[in-house]
Design an enzyme around this catalytic site. Structure first.
Site, PDB file in Angstrom:
ATOM      1  N   GLY A 115      -0.593  58.884  73.642  1.00 52.03           N
ATOM      2  CA  GLY A 115      -1.731  59.596  74.239  1.00 52.03           C
ATOM      3  C   GLY A 115      -1.686  61.102  74.109  1.00 52.03           C
ATOM      4  N   THR A 116      -0.816  61.622  73.247  1.00 55.03           N
ATOM      5  CA  THR A 116      -0.749  63.089  73.108  1.00 55.03           C
ATOM      6  C   THR A 116      -2.077  63.673  72.616  1.00 55.03           C
ATOM      7  OG1 THR A 116       0.310  62.723  70.967  1.00 55.03           O
ATOM      8  CG2 THR A 116       1.748  63.363  72.785  1.00 55.03           C
ATOM      9  N   GLY A 117      -2.667  63.009  71.614  1.00 53.15           N
ATOM     10  CA  GLY A 117      -3.912  63.543  71.042  1.00 53.15           C
ATOM     11  C   GLY A 117      -5.055  63.501  72.051  1.00 53.15           C
ATOM     12  N   CYS A 118      -5.142  62.397  72.805  1.00 51.30           N
ATOM     13  CA  CYS A 118      -6.200  62.283  73.832  1.00 51.30           C
ATOM     14  C   CYS A 118      -6.033  63.377  74.873  1.00 51.30           C
ATOM     15  CB  CYS A 118      -6.117  60.922  74.530  1.00 51.30           C
ATOM     16  SG  CYS A 118      -6.285  59.505  73.443  1.00 51.30           S
TER      17      CYS A 118
HETATM   18  N1  ADP Z   1       7.235  65.731  69.715  1.00 54.32           N
HETATM   19  C1  ADP Z   1       6.360  66.700  70.033  1.00 54.32           C
HETATM   20  N2  ADP Z   1       6.792  67.856  70.574  1.00 54.32           N
HETATM   21  C2  ADP Z   1       5.916  68.838  70.903  1.00 54.32           C
HETATM   22  N3  ADP Z   1       4.584  68.735  70.694  1.00 54.32           N
HETATM   23  C3  ADP Z   1       4.097  67.621  70.145  1.00 54.32           C
HETATM   24  C4  ADP Z   1       4.951  66.531  69.789  1.00 54.32           C
HETATM   25  N4  ADP Z   1       4.181  65.536  69.281  1.00 54.32           N
HETATM   26  C5  ADP Z   1       2.901  65.983  69.323  1.00 54.32           C
HETATM   27  N5  ADP Z   1       2.856  67.242  69.822  1.00 54.32           N
HETATM   28  C6  ADP Z   1       1.640  68.037  70.071  1.00 54.32           C
HETATM   29  O1  ADP Z   1       0.718  67.176  70.740  1.00 54.32           O
HETATM   30  C7  ADP Z   1      -0.612  67.475  70.341  1.00 54.32           C
HETATM   31  C8  ADP Z   1      -1.241  66.205  69.783  1.00 54.32           C
HETATM   32  O2  ADP Z   1      -0.818  66.055  68.431  1.00 54.32           O
HETATM   33  P1  ADP Z   1      -0.588  64.684  67.684  1.00 54.32           P
HETATM   34  O3  ADP Z   1       0.535  63.954  68.336  1.00 54.32           O
HETATM   35  O4  ADP Z   1      -0.443  65.014  66.236  1.00 54.32           O
HETATM   36  O5  ADP Z   1      -1.939  63.911  67.969  1.00 54.32           O
HETATM   37  P2  ADP Z   1      -2.265  62.337  67.941  1.00 54.32           P
HETATM   38  O6  ADP Z   1      -1.839  61.762  69.257  1.00 54.32           O
HETATM   39  O7  ADP Z   1      -3.752  62.338  67.754  1.00 54.32           O
HETATM   40  O8  ADP Z   1      -1.520  61.732  66.793  1.00 54.32           O
HETATM   41  C9  ADP Z   1      -0.498  68.619  69.358  1.00 54.32           C
HETATM   42  O9  ADP Z   1      -0.618  69.847  70.054  1.00 54.32           O
HETATM   43  C10 ADP Z   1       0.920  68.474  68.802  1.00 54.32           C
HETATM   44  O10 ADP Z   1       1.419  69.672  68.274  1.00 54.32           O
HETATM   45  C1  LIG Z   2      -8.240  53.587  74.114  1.00 51.56           C
HETATM   46  C2  LIG Z   2      -7.422  54.463  73.222  1.00 51.56           C
HETATM   47  N1  LIG Z   2      -7.946  55.585  72.744  1.00 51.56           N
HETATM   48  C3  LIG Z   2      -7.226  56.387  71.922  1.00 51.56           C
HETATM   49  C4  LIG Z   2      -5.939  56.042  71.567  1.00 51.56           C
HETATM   50  C5  LIG Z   2      -5.147  56.907  70.637  1.00 51.56           C
HETATM   51  O1  LIG Z   2      -4.586  57.879  71.400  1.00 51.56           O
HETATM   52  P1  LIG Z   2      -3.656  59.028  70.850  1.00 51.56           P
HETATM   53  O2  LIG Z   2      -3.748  60.156  71.795  1.00 51.56           O
HETATM   54  O3  LIG Z   2      -3.960  59.299  69.438  1.00 51.56           O
HETATM   55  O4  LIG Z   2      -2.250  58.381  71.050  1.00 51.56           O
HETATM   56  P2  LIG Z   2      -1.486  57.262  70.280  1.00 51.56           P
HETATM   57  O5  LIG Z   2      -2.217  55.971  70.253  1.00 51.56           O
HETATM   58  O6  LIG Z   2      -1.342  57.857  68.901  1.00 51.56           O
HETATM   59  O7  LIG Z   2      -0.243  57.185  71.039  1.00 51.56           O
HETATM   60  C6  LIG Z   2      -5.418  54.862  72.100  1.00 51.56           C
HETATM   61  N2  LIG Z   2      -4.156  54.486  71.809  1.00 51.56           N
HETATM   62  N3  LIG Z   2      -6.175  54.073  72.918  1.00 51.56           N
END
Ligand code: ADP
Ligand SMILES: Cc1ncc(COP(=O)(O)OP(=O)(O)O)c(N)n1
Length: 273
Positions: free
Chosen positions: A209-212
């Site tokens: 859920g980091t991206g959300c």
């Molecule tokens: N291990 C980590 N340490 C610090 N920041 C992180 C880490 N993983 C992701 N982020 C940050 O979390 C945010 C979401 O990025 P990301 O994880 O690439 O998105 P998504 O969940 O959509 O794949 C960004 O600001 C990214 O730089």
């Molecule tokens: C219901 C739902 N929406 C979005 C996501 C994807 O979330 P995201 O923040 O990209 O995190 P990860 O799935 O990459 O952990 C989801 N899983 N479920």
């Protein structure tokens, strides 16, 4: 009292770490009144996605009408949209109500590999929704899907940002969570230049859920009247604290800690440390 209001249009994560649940927790933590329009329910936990159950486009549109006729949002974000006909209904309603400050997190695939957007919906996402957006926040696999490029080198990531910007949004944030290296580096492109936001990469499995959460924090900032740059700066601090202070729950990719940013600030007299 006037309170900023933010709307999330996204899927439900029954495990509470991503989707609508992450968005509403983030809005609340940042002092913004949260509203939601559900696109799909997922049966999901930290181990993965066990089921996806989309709503009809009509059901999504009616939720947006209920909000639009009574509660004008100051900023809006989209997450899991699932299908082309749901995206069409959302784009139609957003244009109808003239909602601005739109942040699009182009959610495609969950970390466990489950598809959250049908392959044939990508062109509709680009055609109907991207031109309405203030900011689009792809992670690197999503940016690869959108551009057809392979993104390993810094210059290629910048070129991909330019190409996604040409698809219609005012700004693009290329998120660096999926890249290697000591730093988690995000790049904001506004059509003329790049702004870098970076933090120490945390070695952890708890990144569900980091991206959300990040896009919801940006949306909350915009709803509160921050500039895009200020909103991203706060969001970067918010997600860093949420990853660093993870909760240690679930036996797979655990959720981030949505309380952490506020707790740190209150412990430090309002200053983040
Ligand atoms: N291990 C980590 N340490 C610090 N920041 C992180 C880490 N993983 C992701 N982020 C940050 O979390 C945010 C979401 O990025 P990301 O994880 O690439 O998105 P998504 O969940 O959509 O794949 C960004 O600001 C990214 O730089
Ligand atoms: C219901 C739902 N929406 C979005 C996501 C994807 O979330 P995201 O923040 O990209 O995190 P990860 O799935 O990459 O952990 C989801 N899983 N479920």
């Amino acid at each position: 009292m006037t309170i900023a209001k933010a709307l999330t249009i996204a899927g439900s994560d029954s495990g509470g770490g991503a989707g609508i649940q992450a968005d509403l927790k983030t809005f609340q933590e940042l002092g913004v009144y949260g509203m939601s329009a559900l696109t799909a329910a997922t049966a999901q936990n930290t181990l993965g996605v066990q089921g996806v159950f989309p709503l009809t486009p009509e059901a999504v549109a009616r939720q947006l009408d209920s909000i639009g006729k009574d509660l004008t949002p100051d900023a809006v974000k989209t997450g899991m949209l699932f299908s082309a006909d749901i995206i069409e209904a959302i784009a139609d309603r957003i244009a109808h109500y003239g909602w601005g400050n739109l942040v699009i997190d182009p959610v495609m695939v969950a970390k466990g590999g489950a598809s959250l957007l049908k392959a044939d919906a990508v062109t509709t996402l680009i055609r109907d929704l991207f031109p309405l957006a203030l900011i689009i926040t792809p992670n690197l696999p999503e940016a690869e899907m959108l551009t057809g490029m392979q993104l390993y080198k810094a210059e290629d990531i910048r070129e991909a940002a330019r190409r996604i910007h040409n698809m219609g949004p005012d700004m693009v944030i290329m998120k660096g969570g999926h890249a290697g290296g000591e730093l988690a580096r995000d790049l904001l492109y506004d059509g003329t230049g790049f702004t870098v936001f970076e933090s120490l990469r945390i070695r952890t499995e708890a990144t569900h859920g980091t991206g959300c959460t990040y896009s919801a924090a940006i949306t909350a900032g915009l709803a509160s009247g921050l500039s895009a740059i200020e909103a991203v700066r706060v969001a970067k601090d918010f997600i860093q604290a949420a990853i660093e202070d993870s909760l240690g729950i679930g036996s797979g990719h655990g959720p981030t800690n949505h309380f952490a940013y506020r707790q740190r600030r209150s412990q430090n007299g309002g200053v983040l440390n």
